[in-house]
Design a protein around this motif. Structure first.
Motif, PDB file in Angstrom:
ATOM      1  N   SER A  91       0.817  -1.223   0.000  1.00  0.00           N
ATOM      2  CA  SER A  91       0.000   0.000   0.000  1.00  0.00           C
ATOM      3  C   SER A  91       0.844   1.262   0.000  1.00  0.00           C
ATOM      4  CB  SER A  91      -0.937   0.001   1.216  1.00  0.00           C
ATOM      5  OG  SER A  91      -0.194  -0.018   2.421  1.00  0.00           O
ATOM      6  N   SER A 124      -2.182  -5.278  -5.490  1.00  0.00           N
ATOM      7  CA  SER A 124      -2.648  -4.274  -4.537  1.00  0.00           C
ATOM      8  C   SER A 124      -2.842  -2.915  -5.211  1.00  0.00           C
ATOM      9  CB  SER A 124      -1.649  -4.144  -3.385  1.00  0.00           C
ATOM     10  OG  SER A 124      -1.989  -3.073  -2.528  1.00  0.00           O
ATOM     11  N   ARG A 128      -6.412  -0.777  -5.628  1.00  0.00           N
ATOM     12  CA  ARG A 128      -6.568   0.579  -5.097  1.00  0.00           C
ATOM     13  C   ARG A 128      -6.657   1.648  -6.178  1.00  0.00           C
ATOM     14  NH1 ARG A 128      -2.034   1.808  -2.949  1.00  0.00           N
ATOM     15  NH2 ARG A 128      -0.874  -0.129  -3.347  1.00  0.00           N
ATOM     16  N   HIS A 162      -8.803  -8.243  -2.255  1.00  0.00           N
ATOM     17  CA  HIS A 162      -9.231  -7.060  -1.511  1.00  0.00           C
ATOM     18  C   HIS A 162     -10.761  -6.957  -1.459  1.00  0.00           C
ATOM     19  CE1 HIS A 162      -5.018  -5.920  -2.069  1.00  0.00           C
ATOM     20  NE2 HIS A 162      -5.196  -4.991  -1.168  1.00  0.00           N
TER      21      HIS A 162
END
Length: 231
Positions: A91, A124, A128, A162
């Motif tokens: 992240s 990831s 996002r 996620h």
């Protein structure tokens, strides 16, 4: 502590944990030209995270610097340590880091690094920042380097990890032209993604297999249908 010192201390501990017999087996299994210490993956992971946490929070610049130093080494465990930190703290990276990650992928030459980077790190970023990341993945899906193509496919699993819907449209668009790919790792990747998605959406996977079975390798079909009802 600077990242060079961090890596020095980490590798010193890993060297103390070396297992020459395990090293021979791991090197042969991965068919690698790198040096191997023979450190077990759980031990590598524990040591890497402990040293990183002792050094303090690594920001995006330090993560990249650490990974680059690891990749400059000819030691498997050094590159493995980079994968550990990039899997643990993805992240801290964003779409602007995809170019750097692409360069790392091109210097990986094995699923042992590529798959971690694809699913957990690039995945990831996809979860996002889907629009920006998928514009890059679309190019990767047509790349001459099969490790980059493999990453484009596997990175879509980042959304499911996620708790987000799987992008069936992008996967079908990118995967169908690769169904006849000569590379084992591409045929395997397509099957792997379909197998994973079948746990959540078996009807869509069954439809995909029906639409494209004629063009699909047996390996891909076996992987994809592993969790589907017989028949």
């Amino acid at each position: 502590m600077d990242v060079a010192t961090l890596l020095h201390h980490l590798l010193a501990e890993l060297t103390d944990r070396a297992d020459p017999e395990r090293a021979v087996g791991a090197k042969a299994y991965l068919k690698s030209d790198l040096r191997f210490l023979g450190v077990a993956v759980p031990d590598l992971r524990e040591a890497t995270l402990r040293h990183c946490q002792t050094a303090g929070k690594l920001d995006a610049r330090q993560l990249r610097e650490f990974a680059e130093l690891c990749w400059q080494s000819d030691l498997h465990e050094a590159r493995g340590a980079a994968c550990v930190v990039l899997e643990k703290w993805p992240s801290r990276l964003g779409p602007d880091d995809l170019g750097w990650l692409e360069a790392l992928l091109r210097r990986s030459f094995t699923w042992a690094y590529v798959d971690v980077l694809a699913v957990h790190t690039v995945g990831s970023i996809v979860a996002r920042h889907p629009a920006a990341a998928k514009a890059v993945l679309a190019r990767w899906a047509e790349d001459p380097d099969f490790w980059v193509r493999r990453t484009a496919l596997l990175a879509l699993l980042g959304e499911t990890r996620h708790k987000k819907p799987f992008d069936t449209a992008s996967f079908e668009l990118w995967a169908v032209p690769l169904l006849g790919d000569r590379e084992f790792f591409i045929r395997k990747a397509i099957g792997w993604v379909l197998r994973d998605v079948s746990k959540r959406d078996p009807a869509w996977v069954q439809g995909f297999l029906q639409r494209h079975r004629a063009a699909m390798a047996g390996l891909t079909l076996r992987e994809a249908s592993k969790y589907l009802p017989t028949g």
